[in-house]
Write an enzyme that holds these catalytic residues in place. Structure first.
Site, PDB file in Angstrom:
ATOM      1  N   ASP A 200       0.843  -1.194   0.000  1.00  0.00           N
ATOM      2  CA  ASP A 200       0.000   0.000   0.000  1.00  0.00           C
ATOM      3  C   ASP A 200       0.880   1.247   0.000  1.00  0.00           C
ATOM      4  OD1 ASP A 200      -2.111  -1.733   0.250  1.00  0.00           O
ATOM      5  OD2 ASP A 200      -2.499  -1.291   2.367  1.00  0.00           O
ATOM      6  N   MET A 201       0.335   2.348  -0.527  1.00  0.00           N
ATOM      7  CA  MET A 201       1.130   3.573  -0.634  1.00  0.00           C
ATOM      8  C   MET A 201       1.695   4.006   0.719  1.00  0.00           C
ATOM      9  SD  MET A 201       0.206   7.256  -2.343  1.00  0.00           S
ATOM     10  CE  MET A 201      -0.951   7.793  -1.087  1.00  0.00           C
TER      11      MET A 201
END
Length: 309
Positions: free
Chosen positions: A146-147
């Site tokens: 995930d970012m």
């Protein structure tokens, strides 16, 4: 027939000594079609890869060695990954050889672009890394984070590495371990969360536990608890989008800072307290185990200190 330990890279080519002439069924001057046929029969390399090499003249036997064009340079000129504005992306290399690269992804950096020309991604950092080294190989990520999750991300540096590591992902031979700070103390303190995950039809960016979702399994162990928070170590058996975040929210222990999955906003931490701590994978050429550790970022250590963990 093929001893990985004897192989060496010679520019774009992989040179593999064959020992006594003819002992491997391969001889100098043999037609590439026959070489390909014998290699396919031996099942040493993926047939798809050998066919690709054959189509570009990348198979030959000469001077007592098998030569395979395993490291062709990629023309990155004008590629959309390098067309984004702003400061060029960069990331620390935790492991690298001719076959693969592991980069440490910081929180806030996406792995891949959401749209063409998007800069500031880990994929861009990987490309710039090989270009700076003067070795413009076709780097491609094998998995993602995930970012706002930090940690190690594995990249293949050629087609054979990608084929073999993609297969290792499918067969669950790539192990990813994480540390997270969660609200409350999980009961039991260690265990397994086995709950299918699918899209949340009411929220485009969320996932949720749902009977019709994909199987998802998360193993965890509580390391320490204090002040209503706990430090947990996590091992993924599957790799669904937002898996750790969804699973801990599902059992009533959302991650610190993870407002998307039910945690209250934290004034000091604008994202989930989740960090990829280690990555273990079979080397795509030798098959030997590679273990890479990723140091905890300062924001995670600061969160632990504030929580008394």
């Amino acid at each position: 027939m093929i001893d990985p330990a004897l192989a060496s890279r010679e520019g774009e080519w992989l040179r593999i000594p064959l020992g006594d002439p003819g002992s491997a069924g391969l001889e100098d001057g043999m037609h590439p079609h026959e070489v390909r046929r014998r290699l396919i029969a031996e099942r040493v390399f993926p047939e798809k890869w050998l066919n690709r090499l054959f189509s570009v003249g990348g198979i030959r036997v000469e001077n007592g060695a098998l030569w395979l064009k395993a490291f062709p340079a990629h023309d990155w000129t004008g590629h959309p990954l390098l067309a984004g504005g702003g400061r060029p992306a960069s990331a620390e290399a935790l492991y690298e050889d001719d076959w693969c690269l592991v980069l440490l992804k910081p929180s806030g950096m996406p792995v891949h672009p959401a749209h063409p020309g998007m800069g500031g991604t880990l994929d861009e950092a990987a490309v710039r890394h090989v270009l700076r080294a003067g070795d413009p190989l076709p780097v491609r990520h094998i998995h993602r984070l995930d970012m706002d999750t930090s940690g190690p991300v594995l990249y293949a540096k050629n087609d054979l590495a990608q084929l073999r590591m993609d297969e290792a992902m499918r067969s669950k031979r790539i192990e990813r371990r994480y540390v997270a700070i969660v609200h409350g103390v999980p009961r039991p303190r260690s265990g397994k969360i086995d709950a299918p995950i699918g899209r949340d039809r009411h929220h485009g960016s969320r996932r949720r536990v749902t009977p019709g979702g994909d199987r998802a399994v998360t193993h965890y162990e509580t390391v320490k608890a204090s002040g209503g928070l706990a430090l947990v170590k996590v091992r993924l058996e599957t790799g669904r989008t937002h898996q750790i975040r969804v699973h801990f929210s599902h059992i009533g222990h959302p991650l610190l800072g993870d407002t998307l999955y039910g945690a209250p906003a934290d004034p000091f931490l604008p994202h989930q307290a989740l960090h990829g701590e280690s990555l273990t994978f079979p080397h795509p050429w030798t098959g030997g185990g590679i273990a890479v550790e990723a140091p905890r970022p300062r924001w995670f250590e600061d969160a632990l200190r504030r929580a008394g963990l």
